[in-house]
Structures are given as structure tokens and as C-alpha cells.
Design a protein around this motif. Structure first.
Motif, PDB file in Angstrom:
ATOM      1  N   ARG B 248      42.541  32.840  57.640  1.00 53.50           N
ATOM      2  CA  ARG B 248      42.946  34.040  58.359  1.00 53.50           C
ATOM      3  C   ARG B 248      42.727  33.855  59.864  1.00 53.50           C
ATOM      4  N   MET B 257      51.042  42.479  60.556  1.00 51.83           N
ATOM      5  CA  MET B 257      50.777  43.238  59.321  1.00 51.83           C
ATOM      6  C   MET B 257      50.132  44.560  59.694  1.00 51.83           C
ATOM      7  N   GLU B 259      47.663  47.467  59.854  1.00 49.98           N
ATOM      8  CA  GLU B 259      46.211  47.430  59.647  1.00 49.98           C
ATOM      9  C   GLU B 259      45.778  48.152  58.383  1.00 49.98           C
ATOM     10  N   GLN B 266      45.130  41.677  51.806  1.00 45.99           N
ATOM     11  CA  GLN B 266      45.117  40.767  52.954  1.00 45.99           C
ATOM     12  C   GLN B 266      44.444  39.450  52.574  1.00 45.99           C
TER      13      GLN B 266
END
Lengths: 198, 319
Positions: B248, B257, B259, B266
Motif C-alpha cells: 500500500r 479510492m 476514503e 482496501q
């Protein structure tokens, strides 16, 4: 005071150490020291999934994750919803794919009706466990499947005996509930206030 | 490996200059050799299944190039002093069985004594020089097809934490040990422009490699992603391997993306995969046909997960 020093450890070690401490000691209060953000995040998530309230104290790159009020039951709780905190905990154990003996066709109909009506127990219904030919109620094409899915969506934990699924060669066909083992079943019996056998 | 001077040869079709899943060397106008090597420490407790997974993983690089693996050699590190040789036997038996399933012959191998067990293979395959599939070659509008469900890193972490049932362990083991052979065979019949396999860098990391230098962007649709069903729950409990966070932080700047996306979701898109599926970029009109064909051949999780867009360039939009 339960303190875990997980400094210098990278994921998933801090969360696994936290898990071990929670399982072995069931502390009401514990503190986990970590020195990286991912570890902080994962330890918080784990403690919250086990019913703890958490807060984090940060000092520079050092985080102290404090968990309080753990109400975890012994043993792992993979992917399940907390339920049955209020009132009695009723466990229903279904050991056959039909209800009663005499006429099998009637028994199968009664079972469908039984599952459909189970929701009337309300919040006190805590675990629904399937063993022996009872596991056939959880597979593709079973007349009970939709109602069981409804119960699961409503937050009820359904446990399905893995040995039994395996025996009938149905492991791949199960469509609802968590596959479980005898230890989980025995633990659930012990924790339940009432066990109803069908 | 910047600054090192590697030898060159005009017959090198895919080499170190642009890192791909495997190297390709042209032998004649209609034959090229694909070579790859991969080995790692155990990802599961069962030595036989570890052998199978390591072999499926090593073979995968040849499949990802569109080729057909032909021969393999074992690579073994083994702690002789503290592990019984029967363990090694099981590992290699797993490797042999997987290699045989792939129609590949094992020609030999090499072993060294080491502090920990490691196993893998070097694999050689064939391909027609005009049919090589690399990570490069995306066209605007291409659909992205993924052939295995995501979440093996998270589920393996949960297994380490004794949180997964035997059934979950068996399921994820079978996913990791599954060959990408069928997917590679089926995709040959379709207008595929690029392909790679999803492994340690996670879905986003490998997509980023496909996108790099193309001047194009990608759009990934979360609800279309095939995911091992229990992985989201485990991620929500914090059962997330360190590699997820590394992936990440390395690629977050390329990802657009919301939040509000569920943190567990994620994690899935950055989760390092062991012996993951192929990610295939195929012409839009053929995408559904490819997925249907894959599913009918038993690649049950195959799904269209997104598409190649011209704007914004260099960004992976996750919606």
C-alpha cells in the motif's frame, strides 16, 4: 496489568501476540505497545472484533493501544456477529434432516416448517448447530436453505459439522453457516443457557 | 539492479531491460524459450501441499507469458540438522505431482543445507516468438480479467493465528495450488493484449506494473473482484500480513479510492498473493466470452474486474 511489548515486530506478529494474550488470559484490560502504524491499526481491529473498547496513546512513533472491557468467550471467534448478550442463550442442535420418526416425507415437511418458525424465538436463539444428516439442510437445493440464510443474515451464528459434511461428501455444497468442529460444538453447549435437541 | 552491466544478445526478446514474469530467448523464427525461477519459504504447514504450491507458483510465470512449460529443475534449501528428511520427501513429492499435472518433466535439481526450508523450481517453456504476452500492451477499452480470488495473504495470516477452520485452510490451499494452466490455454483463443500473474505485490502492485509507461489509466470495480469469502472478515480482525502495508505505501499515490471504502476491502487489493491468478487484458468485445469460457473450463472465480481507460493517465481508479 497485561502489557504486551510488540515493538520492533512487523505485521502480523503484534496482532498474533495480542490474540494469544486475549485467549490465554482473557484480560479485562490490556495494553499493547507497537511502533508502526499498520500494527496499531491491526491490533485495534483485532481487539474491537473481540469486544474490547480501544483507545491509542501516541508518543512520537510509539503507540500504546489500550483495550478495556473484553468480553471474549474462550476460543477463536472467526467472522461472526456478536449476539445474545441480552436474555438467555438458546442453542438448537439439529441432528437429522427430518423431524421425528414415523413418516419420512412428513418429517421433511415438518423440518422445513420448524426452521421457518425458529425465528419466533427472537434474540434468545443464539446458535443453530447442524450435525449428522442435519447438515443436509444447509446445502444447495435444500428446502430450508432460504430460511437459514435469512436467519444468518439476521445475525444468528449457524455452525455446520465439518466431519458430517465430509462424510456425506457435501463440503462443496454447503451454502450457509460456518463449518465447525466438535470442540466448537462442545464449547457452544457449555456456554448456552439451554440446548434444544431436534 | 541499476548500474550493473548485463550481457546482451539480439535473440533476447524479453530480458532484464524491462522486468517481466519470465525471460524469453528466441531460438528460431517460430520458437522461443521462456525461462523463470522462483522459490520461497513454506506458506502452509503441510509439506506436500507446500511442494504443490511452490511448483504451481513457479510454473505460473510461464503461463503468464502465454507459454507452455516443458521442463523443470528443483531448487531446495533444507535444514538437515533439525528436520527429518521425510519432510523434504513430501515437499518434493508435492512438486513432482504438480509438475506432472502440468505435463512438465523434472530433469534434476540442486539442494543446499540451510537454516530454513525453501523450495521452488526453475522452469523452461516454449512459445512462438509472435505470441509472447508481456505486462506491456494495454489498449484503451481492454477489460481486465482476473482468474483466482484474492485474499490468500490475509487468510494465511489467519491460519497462522489459528483462526481458520480446517475447511478454510483446505480451500485456500487448493486455490494456491491450482495451476494457471487452464487459464493460459483458454486465453490463447482470445485477443489478449497483456497478461501477468498476481503475486507478492498484490493486485494493485501488479496492475501498476501493467499500466506503467502506457500513458493510460485503469478502473477497478470493487464489487466485481473475486475474493475468498472469509478474507474480509479476517482483515476486519486485523489478520493482515506486513506485505499488505508495504504494498500500500509503495503504490498508494497511484490509487484513487474513496476514503470511505471499507478498510478490509482496501487490504484485499494490496494483499500479497501466493500463486495468485492471471490478470488478463482482453479486447472489450471478447471479455465476456473469455470469462464464460474460463468458467466452463473450471476456472470458476474468473471475473471481469475493470478496464483500461485513457484518463486519468497513470492512476488506478478504484470504485
Amino acid at each position: 496489568m497485561n502489557k504486551i511489548d510488540a515493538r520492533g515486530l512487523s505485521c502480523p506478529a503484534p496482532v498474533l501476540e495480542t490474540k494469544a494474550a486475549v485467549e490465554n488470559r482473557h484480560p479485562r484490560h490490556l495494553e499493547v505497545l507497537v511502533d508502526n502504524e499498520p500494527a496499531r491499526q491491526n491490533v485495534v481491529r483485532f481487539l474491537e472484533s473481540q469486544g474490547y473498547r480501544t483507545h491509542v496513546d501516541q508518543e512520537g512513533a510509539l503507540y500504546t493501544v489500550v483495550g478495556t472491557g473484553g468480553d471474549s468467550v474462550p476460543g477463536p471467534k472467526p467472522v461472526e456477529t456478536a449476539s445474545g448478550d441480552a436474555g438467555k442463550k438458546i442453542m438448537v442442535m439439529v441432528a437429522a434432516d427430518r423431524m421425528g420418526s414415523g413418516d419420512d416425507l412428513l418429517g421433511a415437511k415438518l423440518m422445513i416448517n420448524f426452521i421457518k418458525t425458529l425465528k419466533e424465538m427472537g434474540d434468545e436463539l443464539w446458535r443453530l448447530v447442524f450435525v449428522n444428516s442435519g447438515v443436509k439442510l444447509t446445502i444447495d437445493g435444500a428446502g430450508t436453505l432460504e430460511d437459514l440464510k435469512g436467519l444468518e443474515e439476521g445475525g444468528l451464528t449457524l455452525l455446520v459439522c465439518g466431519t458430517c459434511l465430509d462424510h456425506f461428501d457435501l463440503l462443496e455444497k454447503k451454502r450457509v453457516g460456518q463449518t465447525t468442529n466438535m470442540l466448537d460444538i462442545v464449547t457452544a453447549m457449555q456456554l448456552a443457557d439451554k440446548v434444544i435437541n431436534i | 539492479m541499476c548500474g550493473l552491466d548485463f550481457p546482451t544478445d539480439p535473440n533476447v526478446l524479453v530480458g532484464l531491460s524491462r522486468a517481466d514474469d519470465a525471460g524469453v530467448y528466441k531460438i528460431s523464427d517460430d520458437l522461443a524459450l521462456i525461462q523463470t525461477v522462483d522459490f520461497f519459504t513454506p506458506v502452509v504447514d503441510d509439506p506436500y501441499w507446500f511442494g504443490q504450491i511452490a511448483a504451481a507458483n513457479a510454473l505460473s510465470d510461464v503461463y503468464a507469458m502465454g507459454g507452455e512449460p516443458k521442463t523443470a529443475m528443483n531448487l531446495v534449501s533444507f535444514p538437515l540438522k533439525r528436520m527429518d528428511l521425510s519432510v523434504l520427501r513430501e515437499v518434493i513429492q508435492g512438486g513432482i505431482d504438480k509438475v506432472r499435472e502440468a505435463g512438465v518433466v523434472l530433469l534434476g535439481g540442486h539442494s543446499v543445507e540451510d537454516d530454513e526450508l525453501k523450495y521452488g523450481l526453475s522452469v523452461t517453456g516454449f512459445i512462438h516468438p509472435n505470441r509472447i504476452l508481456t505486462k506491456q500492451g494495454l489498449n484503451v477499452g481492454d477489460r481486465l480479467v482476473l482468474t483466482k480470488p484474492l485474499g490468500t495473504g490475509i487468510v494465511n495470516t489467519a491460519i497462522k493465528g489459528n483462526l481458520a477452520s480446517g475447511e478454510i485452510t483446505r480451500k485456500v490451499t487448493a486455490i494456491m495450488a491450482a495451476l494457471n494452466r487452464t487459464a493460459a490455454t483458454v486465453m490463447r483463443e482470445y485477443p489478449v493484449h497483456a497478461c501477468t500473474d498476481i503475486t507478492g505485490f498484490g493486485l494493485i502492485g501488479h496492475l501498476a506494473e501493467m499500466m506503467q509507461g502506457t500513458g493510460l489509466g485503469l478502473k477497478i470495480i470493487l464489487e466485481k473482484l473475486p475474493i475468498i469469502d472469509v478474507a474480509l472478515g479476517f482483515a476486519a480482525m486485523g489478520m493482515v500480513p506486513g506485505g499488505t502495508h508495504k504494498n500500500r505505501s509503495f503504490r498508494a499515490h497511484m490509487v484513487d479510492m474513496d476514503e470511505g471504502v471499507d478498510p478490509a476491502m482496501q487490504d484485499i487489493i494490496f494483499d500479497p498473493q501466493t500463486s495468485g491468478g492471471l490478470c488478463i487484458a482482453v479486447a472489450p468485445t471478447s471479455a465476456e466470452g473469455l470469462v464464460d469460457h474460463l468458467q466452463s473450463e473450471g476456472v470458476e472465480h474468473a471475473a471481469i474486474i475493470g478496464e483500461v481507460v485513457d484518463y486519468p493517465a497513470g492512476i488506478i481508479q478504484v470504485v
